[in-house]
Design an enzyme around this catalytic site. Structure first.
Site, short mmCIF file in Angstrom:
data_model
loop_
_atom_site.label_atom_id
_atom_site.label_comp_id
_atom_site.label_asym_id
_atom_site.label_seq_id
_atom_site.Cartn_x
_atom_site.Cartn_y
_atom_site.Cartn_z
N LYS A 10 0.85 -1.21 0.00
CA LYS A 10 0.00 0.00 0.00
C LYS A 10 0.88 1.24 0.00
O LYS A 10 2.05 1.20 0.39
CB LYS A 10 -0.94 0.03 1.21
CG LYS A 10 -0.28 0.03 2.60
CD LYS A 10 0.18 1.38 3.13
CE LYS A 10 0.83 1.27 4.50
NZ LYS A 10 1.65 2.42 4.87
N ASP A 136 -2.31 -1.65 10.48
CA ASP A 136 -2.59 -1.62 9.03
C ASP A 136 -3.26 -2.90 8.52
O ASP A 136 -3.69 -2.95 7.37
CB ASP A 136 -1.28 -1.46 8.23
CG ASP A 136 -0.71 -0.05 8.34
OD1 ASP A 136 -1.42 0.84 8.85
OD2 ASP A 136 0.45 0.14 7.92
#
Ligand code: C5P
Length: 294
Positions: A10, A136
């Site tokens: 990401k 995350d």
């Protein structure tokens, strides 16, 4: 039975720090975006054999500290049974680079073993287990483009922009997330975040103009990471000098990324950056389910 899963990296299109919390974490607001750079994991059911992780890398060894192992262990504890799995991890995402590789591997493990072991846990339960492994991890259970709040674990999907080409540059050094946050705390006078740059990014993504998205890239952790590691600042400056549309740091660093117009522009930027000797990846933003994702 075996399953192969691609676990995407990401980038953070925004990362705003809103304050500190009683639990020692920071209150965040961020737009997170999955990209086509990925690790690969293969899962093989191995009842009674325990959890065996193979592969990995020197920075992410296949031992009990690996988030893949910890995710499998946490999942096996959800239900009585002689669960076991052999997991082969092929790392491509740099470690300690702010690209979420370990978190994505953990999310892929939760999804794959939930299926392989026929546990049938609902997504919200996987999100809870994921949040206990790292801030995350829940994002990677949702993927695509999402807004993350809280300490990062409160995830709201947002509409996917058309795929965007990006060049990810890693200056080859690791930054430890707690160290970057500590540095941030030493230097911050009062918390920004009043402008809600994340809400502005969400609007820019809906507008789909690359320039608009580029204008709203923002990461509050940049000054702290740049103070800790000059090569991170230099990498961003070089991307801007090479004429990307816009550039920012991902997460707590140490990688930076540039938004570019198309594949040809991406390759041109990569050519211009090559003499600096960085690790680089020319990739695109991705929607989930990602190829190979289950
Ligand atoms: O949740 P995760 O394991 O990724 O967090 C690593 C470290 O990063 C935490 O121990 C904390 O020092 C810092 N952190 C933080 N605020 C967040 C996320 C991470 O201070 N929202």
């Amino acid at each position: 039975m075996t399953l192969t899963v691609l676990a995407p990296a990401k980038i953070n299109l925004t990362l705003e720090i809103l304050g500190t919390r009683a639990d020692g974490f920071h209150e965040l607001r961020s737009v997170m975006q999955a990209i086509s750079l990925h690790d690969s994991l293969t899962f093989e059911d191995a009842p009674g054999e325990g959890i065996i992780v193979m592969g990995g890398s020197p920075d992410a060894p296949p031992d009990e500290s690996n988030l893949v192992y910890r995710a499998a262990k946490a999942l096996s504890e959800q239900s009585a049974g002689e669960f076991g799995a052999r997991i082969a991890l092929r790392k491509r995402i740099p470690v300690g680079a702010g690209l979420g590789g370990g978190s994505s591997d953990a999310a892929a493990t939760l999804v794959a073993l939930n299926k392989l072991w026929r546990l049938g846990l609902p997504k919200h339960r996987l999100m809870e287990i994921g949040a206990s492994l790292g801030s995350d991890v829940p994002f990677f259970l949702t993927g695509g483009t999402a807004m993350a709040e809280g300490r990062g674990e409160v995830v709201t999907e947002i509409e996917q922009p058309a795929p965007i080409w990006i060049v990810v540059v890693w200056p080859g050094l690791k930054l430890a997330t707690p160290q970057v946050y500590r540095r941030y705390d030493e230097e911050v006078v009062n918390f920004p975040g009043k402008d809600n740059l994340t809400a502005q990014m969400v609007l820019a993504l809906a507008g789909s103009s690359l320039e608009g998205i580029g204008l709203h890239l923002h990461n509050d952790l940049e000054p702290a990471a740049f103070a800790l590691a000059t090569p991170v600042r230099l990498a961003k400056e070089r991307l801007l000098d090479a004429a990307v549309v816009a550039a920012s740091m991902s997460g707590s660093g140490s990688s930076v990324f540039g938004l570019v117009r198309d594949e040809a522009h991406a390759n041109l930027i990569a050519d211009r950056m090559r003499p600096a000797g960085y690790w680089m990846s020319v990739c695109q933003t991705v929607c989930l389910p990602f190829e190979g994702e289950i």
